[in-house]
Design a protein around this motif. Structure first.
Motif, PDB file in Angstrom:
ATOM      1  N   ARG A  85      -0.409  -2.991   3.903  1.00 40.47           N
ATOM      2  CA  ARG A  85      -0.211  -3.032   2.455  1.00 40.47           C
ATOM      3  C   ARG A  85       0.392  -1.712   1.989  1.00 40.47           C
ATOM      4  N   SER A  87      -0.044  -0.030  -0.748  1.00 36.59           N
ATOM      5  CA  SER A  87      -1.013   0.906  -1.313  1.00 36.59           C
ATOM      6  C   SER A  87      -1.746   1.684  -0.225  1.00 36.59           C
ATOM      7  N   ALA A  91      -1.633   5.723   0.218  1.00 35.40           N
ATOM      8  CA  ALA A  91      -2.897   6.470   0.242  1.00 35.40           C
ATOM      9  C   ALA A  91      -2.979   7.335   1.495  1.00 35.40           C
ATOM     10  N   SER A 111       7.681   3.731  -1.901  1.00 33.76           N
ATOM     11  CA  SER A 111       7.591   3.165  -3.252  1.00 33.76           C
ATOM     12  C   SER A 111       8.827   2.334  -3.567  1.00 33.76           C
ATOM     13  N   ASP A 126       1.986  -2.579  -5.452  1.00 37.15           N
ATOM     14  CA  ASP A 126       0.817  -2.153  -4.670  1.00 37.15           C
ATOM     15  C   ASP A 126       0.282  -3.254  -3.766  1.00 37.15           C
ATOM     16  N   GLU A 127       0.573  -4.520  -4.128  1.00 35.49           N
ATOM     17  CA  GLU A 127       0.046  -5.636  -3.354  1.00 35.49           C
ATOM     18  C   GLU A 127       1.000  -6.125  -2.267  1.00 35.49           C
TER      19      GLU A 127
END
Length: 420
Positions: A85, A87, A91, A111, A126-127
């Motif tokens: 994913r 996100s 992270a 991004s 993000d998904e």
């Protein structure tokens, strides 16, 4: 600082970019050591020399000893089903010990990929679950390229028009025309080269580099070449499947005055959440500065004036974001001449680690020193001390180093005068 020219007349892919930068002099050990500090699957990274149509180039050799499911090599069919994913990847980058500029560039690339995939599939960025670009090799390609750029101390990137190829390609969601949907989305507003070839020349990862990291598209400007690198792809065509990169020094020093564009619009019917998102989009697309000013509009309604500062070549894309992402019916544009200080980055040693400081100067005179916010923030968080304590320590060390340098320069000048 050096600038990099990407010669994309034969396209661009992640592995080609990384191997070309290594061929141009990027330290592969620097790249590998930082990659080994990330929570990724075990890997073996190297380059080998190949010859394509008479041109000697480097090609990437990347192996994964174990698959997540056991001893099956990740090079086996189906390894691209190893999804991640967006996100989670972002992270991982944020929490890593990668250099600040590497984090910023890698975050910008991922991004851009997430926005493109999200738009195509109709889901929030993000998904997004990456398929081809989410496989481990592409993650290492992207972060590896950003590390290679840091190894070469590249400050600015320029590129030629981009060749994309043609035909069709089987992907995770089916058979699609080339350029792939994500590639096409990422290349919106970017000049493409007229090079009709059957096959995929530019991959989504390569397009994401172009979208997120390139400042300008043009022919090779007036520069002094300091290094050239060639990175070869694995596919074979009737032309060299090669990306050429050129490490350059500008033939002219950076001017003290430059032309900048100011974009402005105001709205009385947009939410704070929307404005926050718009600012992120504008900075991702190379805005130099963005700020909001409270204003009173027609019928005494409170509103927001949006001001964007950018380079002339970026203004069209930023205007499009304002028209697309806000409720404005128009954008005003004005051009200005601004005086700018020359800048360089130096590192100071503190009890909280080596932290970058931006130095603003003209000639021999230093006007400002400013610690890099993100590095101070991370140091304060990691050492569990107040932000102001780290900031003050960095400023004190930077000023002490600067004073010592000034004293040394003064002594050299005095000694020279005595000898004369």
């Amino acid at each position: 600082m050096p600038l990099l020219y990407l010669d994309c007349q034969y396209g661009i892919a992640g592995d080609m970019a990384l191997s070309a930068l290594i061929d141009a002099g990027a330290d592969i050990n620097y790249v590998i050591s930082h990659l080994n500090g990330l929570p990724v699957d075990p890997f073996v990274l190297g380059v080998s020399t190949v010859n394509q149509h008479g041109i000697q180039a480097k090609t990437l050799q990347l192996f994964f000893p174990l698959a997540d499911t056991g001893p099956t090599p990740l090079s086996a069919p189906g390894r691209h089903l190893h999804h991640r994913r967006a996100s989670a990847i972002l992270a991982m980058i944020e929490s890593s010990s990668l250099p600040l500029r590497v984090k910023q560039r890698a975050t910008a690339v991922f991004s851009a990929l997430a926005r493109a995939e999200g738009k195509i599939h109709g889901i929030p960025p993000d998904e997004v679950h990456f398929h081809e670009v989410g496989a481990m090799d592409s993650i290492i390609d992207i972060i590896g390229v950003c590390l290679a750029l840091e190894s070469l101390d590249i400050d600015r990137i320029i590129a030629s028009p981009v060749a994309v190829g043609g035909g069709k390609k089987q992907m995770a969601h089916g058979c699609y025309p080339i350029p792939a949907p994500a590639t096409a989305e990422l290349l919106l507003g970017i000049p493409l080269a007229d090079f009709p070839v059957e096959g995929e020349l530019t991959t989504p990862t390569g397009a994401a580099f172009i979208n997120a990291l390139v400042h300008e598209f043009r022919a090779l400007p007036a520069v002094t070449l300091s290094a050239i690198g060639y990175g070869a792809g694995k596919k074979r065509f009737s032309h060299p499947n090669i990306l050429r990169v050129m490490v350059c020094e500008s033939a002219e020093s950076r001017p003290e005055r430059e032309t900048v564009v100011t974009l402005q619009c105001e709205m009385d019917d947009i939410s704070g959440e929307n404005l926050g998102y718009v600012m992120e989009r504008l900075f991702e697309q190379q805005a130099l500065d963005v700020y909001y000013t409270p204003v009173y509009m027609k019928k005494n309604r409170p509103g927001t004036l949006v001001t964007v500062l950018c380079r002339p070549e970026d203004s069209a894309m930023l205007e499009e974001i304002l028209l697309l992402e806000t409720s404005t019916f128009g954008v005003r544009q004005t051009r200005h001449s601004r005086l700018i200080l020359q800048r360089r980055i130096e590192y100071v040693t503190t009890p909280y680690g080596d932290i970058a400081v931006k130095i603003g100067f003209r000639g021999q005179r230093v006007y400002h020193t400013a610690p890099e916010y993100e590095q101070v923030r991370l140091a304060a968080k990691n050492h569990r001390v107040p932000f102001d304590l780290v900031w003050g320590t960095v400023r004190q060390s930077a000023n002490a180093d600067w004073a010592a340098a000034c004293l040394k320069t003064s002594q050299v000048v005095t000694d020279s005068a005595t000898k004369i």
